[in-house]
Design a protein around this motif. Structure first.
Motif, PDB file in Angstrom:
ATOM      1  N   ILE A 150       2.852  -1.777 -11.129  1.00  0.00           N
ATOM      2  CA  ILE A 150       4.554  -1.587 -10.938  1.00  0.00           C
ATOM      3  C   ILE A 150       4.848  -1.936  -9.291  1.00  0.00           C
ATOM      4  N   ASP A 151       3.907  -1.898  -8.465  1.00  0.00           N
ATOM      5  CA  ASP A 151       4.062  -2.176  -7.206  1.00  0.00           C
ATOM      6  C   ASP A 151       4.554  -3.611  -6.952  1.00  0.00           C
ATOM      7  N   GLU A 152       4.122  -4.379  -7.892  1.00  0.00           N
ATOM      8  CA  GLU A 152       4.398  -5.809  -7.753  1.00  0.00           C
ATOM      9  C   GLU A 152       5.891  -6.005  -8.149  1.00  0.00           C
ATOM     10  N   VAL A 153       6.467  -5.243  -9.043  1.00  0.00           N
ATOM     11  CA  VAL A 153       7.682  -4.920  -9.838  1.00  0.00           C
ATOM     12  C   VAL A 153       8.641  -4.771  -8.614  1.00  0.00           C
ATOM     13  N   ILE A 154       8.255  -3.588  -7.790  1.00  0.00           N
ATOM     14  CA  ILE A 154       9.008  -3.432  -6.528  1.00  0.00           C
ATOM     15  C   ILE A 154       9.248  -4.309  -5.569  1.00  0.00           C
ATOM     16  N   PHE A 185       6.684   7.460   1.375  1.00  0.00           N
ATOM     17  CA  PHE A 185       8.084   7.154   1.026  1.00  0.00           C
ATOM     18  C   PHE A 185       9.006   7.455   2.550  1.00  0.00           C
ATOM     19  N   ALA A 186       8.452   8.462   2.985  1.00  0.00           N
ATOM     20  CA  ALA A 186       9.272   8.821   4.533  1.00  0.00           C
ATOM     21  C   ALA A 186       8.708   7.668   5.376  1.00  0.00           C
ATOM     22  N   LEU A 232      12.220   1.244  -4.941  1.00  0.00           N
ATOM     23  CA  LEU A 232      11.336   2.773  -5.458  1.00  0.00           C
ATOM     24  C   LEU A 232      12.427   3.752  -5.983  1.00  0.00           C
ATOM     25  N   VAL A 233      13.598   3.974  -5.310  1.00  0.00           N
ATOM     26  CA  VAL A 233      14.543   4.979  -5.770  1.00  0.00           C
ATOM     27  C   VAL A 233      15.139   4.490  -7.115  1.00  0.00           C
ATOM     28  N   LEU A 234      15.479   3.208  -7.287  1.00  0.00           N
ATOM     29  CA  LEU A 234      15.983   2.707  -8.606  1.00  0.00           C
ATOM     30  C   LEU A 234      14.826   3.084  -9.959  1.00  0.00           C
ATOM     31  N   TYR A 235      13.720   2.879  -9.406  1.00  0.00           N
ATOM     32  CA  TYR A 235      12.305   3.074 -10.333  1.00  0.00           C
ATOM     33  C   TYR A 235      12.317   4.476 -10.528  1.00  0.00           C
ATOM     34  N   GLN A 260       0.701  -1.170  -0.027  1.00  0.00           N
ATOM     35  CA  GLN A 260      -0.113  -0.041   0.045  1.00  0.00           C
ATOM     36  C   GLN A 260       0.946   1.458   0.075  1.00  0.00           C
ATOM     37  N   LEU A 261       1.973   1.180   0.852  1.00  0.00           N
ATOM     38  CA  LEU A 261       2.761   2.452   0.884  1.00  0.00           C
ATOM     39  C   LEU A 261       3.631   2.550  -0.458  1.00  0.00           C
ATOM     40  N   ILE A 262       4.080   1.364  -1.186  1.00  0.00           N
ATOM     41  CA  ILE A 262       4.692   1.494  -2.285  1.00  0.00           C
ATOM     42  C   ILE A 262       3.709   2.089  -3.405  1.00  0.00           C
TER      43      ILE A 262
END
Length: 306
Positions: A164-168, A291-292, A188-191, A121-123
């Motif tokens: 994309i959340d599943e990719v992370i 993200f924080a 997430l940063v790499l994305y 959910q956060l992603i």
């Protein structure tokens, strides 16, 4: 996809079973309403039948809502796990053993279903913030009707990042991360630092998936009309709803994992050899409070004694 056939069949059983539940429980509700409607005139019977069917549909929808953590944990994450294993050329068990193997990987990485669901959910919240980067660029263009275009673009991008959340989550599985919060932060940063090619990939795949789903909907109208005629009072209008349910079940069972498989390959190919850029990490922290939260949870986990 072919090599993960046990999981494909598992997904088909889950989602086609859900579609069958929608059809049967909606029909049962309509039947009860039709019976109650016999106490009044034709208008009352039609209303009672409609609201009975709507109640049945709502009951299944509520059950599916409460099962979303289980489905993410046992079905979607497990399927991602076996895809990651195949990308890295690791051998997989055959048959039902593949499902058990994948679910063991998920339990090892995330522990409880609630942890995986909270991270997911956060992603999603962070990904929505990343799409805002593109929306911000469009708002600067002095083009007539830009406000309406941005509204359409926002809706489309929200759909596009739905896979994309599943990719992370897959990033943590591939790196064998022991802290799922830290791997989500890095993934997430790499994305984000590759958001333009990744969103482009997601956009094309979304058009492909939803285009096929639209075709499926029209194909399903014929069998759906036959099913709706079995409902009390005919309820021909239910044919559209049944066609949507059937098309949704095929999308979830077959088209969604295909989209995720494509995005996994694109993501891992794009980030190969890269490291997370601290500047992007700071930018994401400013863009999204979610993200924080991920970053704080990762810091708390690393500070905790082993």
């Amino acid at each position: 996809m072919v090599q993960t056939m046990p999981f494909v069949l598992f997904r088909m059983a889950i989602y086609f079973g859900a579609a069958l539940a929608y059809v049967l429980v909606t029909g049962t509700g309509a039947g009860i309403g039709w019976g109650i409607g016999a106490l009044g005139d034709e208008g009352f019977r039609a209303s009672a039948t409609f609201f009975g069917g709507l109640t049945g549909f709502g009951i299944v929808a509520i059950v599916m809502y409460w099962l979303r953590e289980y489905i993410l944990y046992m079905v979607k994450a497990g399927h991602i796990a076996v895809m990651v294993e195949l990308i890295d050329n690791r051998p997989l068990p055959e048959g039902r053993g593949q499902i058990g193997h994948a679910q063991a990987i998920v339990r090892e990485r995330f522990g409880e279903a609630s942890v995986l669901f909270a991270i997911d959910q956060l992603i999603k919240g962070v990904l929505r913030a990343i799409t805002g980067l593109i929306r911000g660029v469009f708002t600067l263009l002095p083009v007539p009707g830009m406000k309406q275009l941005i509204t359409i673009l926002r809706a489309f991008l929200r759909v596009a990042v739905g896979f994309i959340d599943e990719v992370i989550l897959a990033y943590g599985m591939r790196t064998r991360a022991t802290d799922p919060w830290a791997s989500a932060r890095t993934g997430l940063v790499l994305y984000a630092q590759n958001y333009k090619p990744m969103l482009k990939n997601a956009a094309w795949i979304t058009l492909f998936v939803y285009g096929l789903a639209a075709i499926l909907f029209f194909v399903m109208l014929a069998p759906a009309a036959l099913i709706s005629n079995l409902y009390p009072g005919g309820m021909s209008a239910m044919g559209v709803v049944v066609a949507l349910i059937l098309a949704w079940s095929v999308k979830q069972a077959l088209l969604e994992p295909l989209a995720v498989a494509c995005l996994l390959q694109a993501y891992f190919r794009t980030i190969e050899g890269q490291v997370a850029n601290p500047e992007w990490e700071d930018k994401l922290e400013g863009l999204s409070d979610k993200f924080a939260k991920i970053k704080d949870r990762a810091a708390s986990a690393s500070a905790s004694p082993a």
